[in-house]
Motif scaffolding. Structure first.
Motif, PDB file in Angstrom:
ATOM      1  N   LYS A 276       0.849  -1.183   0.000  1.00  0.00           N
ATOM      2  CA  LYS A 276       0.000   0.000   0.000  1.00  0.00           C
ATOM      3  C   LYS A 276       0.888   1.237   0.000  1.00  0.00           C
ATOM      4  O   LYS A 276       1.896   1.276   0.683  1.00  0.00           O
ATOM      5  CB  LYS A 276      -0.884   0.048   1.249  1.00  0.00           C
ATOM      6  N   ALA A 277       0.490   2.206  -0.766  1.00  0.00           N
ATOM      7  CA  ALA A 277       1.161   3.502  -0.748  1.00  0.00           C
ATOM      8  C   ALA A 277       0.108   4.534  -0.382  1.00  0.00           C
ATOM      9  O   ALA A 277      -0.905   4.657  -1.071  1.00  0.00           O
ATOM     10  CB  ALA A 277       1.774   3.813  -2.092  1.00  0.00           C
ATOM     11  N   ARG A 278       0.327   5.232   0.700  1.00  0.00           N
ATOM     12  CA  ARG A 278      -0.638   6.252   1.129  1.00  0.00           C
ATOM     13  C   ARG A 278       0.075   7.577   1.341  1.00  0.00           C
ATOM     14  O   ARG A 278       1.145   7.621   1.933  1.00  0.00           O
ATOM     15  CB  ARG A 278      -1.317   5.834   2.426  1.00  0.00           C
TER      16      ARG A 278
ATOM     17  N   VAL B 211      -1.621  14.107  -8.429  1.00  0.00           N
ATOM     18  CA  VAL B 211      -1.646  13.813  -6.991  1.00  0.00           C
ATOM     19  C   VAL B 211      -0.207  13.590  -6.549  1.00  0.00           C
ATOM     20  O   VAL B 211       0.462  12.676  -7.041  1.00  0.00           O
ATOM     21  CB  VAL B 211      -2.489  12.555  -6.680  1.00  0.00           C
ATOM     22  N   ALA B 212       0.261  14.419  -5.646  1.00  0.00           N
ATOM     23  CA  ALA B 212       1.620  14.294  -5.106  1.00  0.00           C
ATOM     24  C   ALA B 212       2.668  14.183  -6.212  1.00  0.00           C
ATOM     25  O   ALA B 212       3.591  13.389  -6.139  1.00  0.00           O
ATOM     26  CB  ALA B 212       1.701  13.094  -4.167  1.00  0.00           C
ATOM     27  N   GLY B 213       2.499  14.952  -7.266  1.00  0.00           N
ATOM     28  CA  GLY B 213       3.462  14.964  -8.357  1.00  0.00           C
ATOM     29  C   GLY B 213       3.258  13.892  -9.413  1.00  0.00           C
ATOM     30  O   GLY B 213       3.888  13.918 -10.455  1.00  0.00           O
TER      31      GLY B 213
END
Length: 57
Positions: free
Chosen positions: A2-4, A26-28
């Protein structure tokens, strides 16, 4: 796996000259899609949000 990313605020941009003109960032990370793909994703997001709100209520 998982990446959060807790505080990543998404933005949406339109790049009319691109083959995939709808871009979510989203976040680059840029996710480019066609207008059809974007509308399908929007429908799935609404469906998921509606299901989630039924569980929370």
């Amino acid at each position: 796996m998982k990446a959060r990313i807790p505080d990543a605020t998404p933005s949406v941009d339109v790049r009319r000259t691109d083959t995939r003109p709808v871009v979510i960032v989203v976040a680059g990370l840029e996710l480019a899609m066609t207008t059809t793909e974007a509308l399908q994703l929007a429908d799935r997001l609404v469906d998921a949000a509606e299901r989630a709100s039924l569980v929370i209520s």
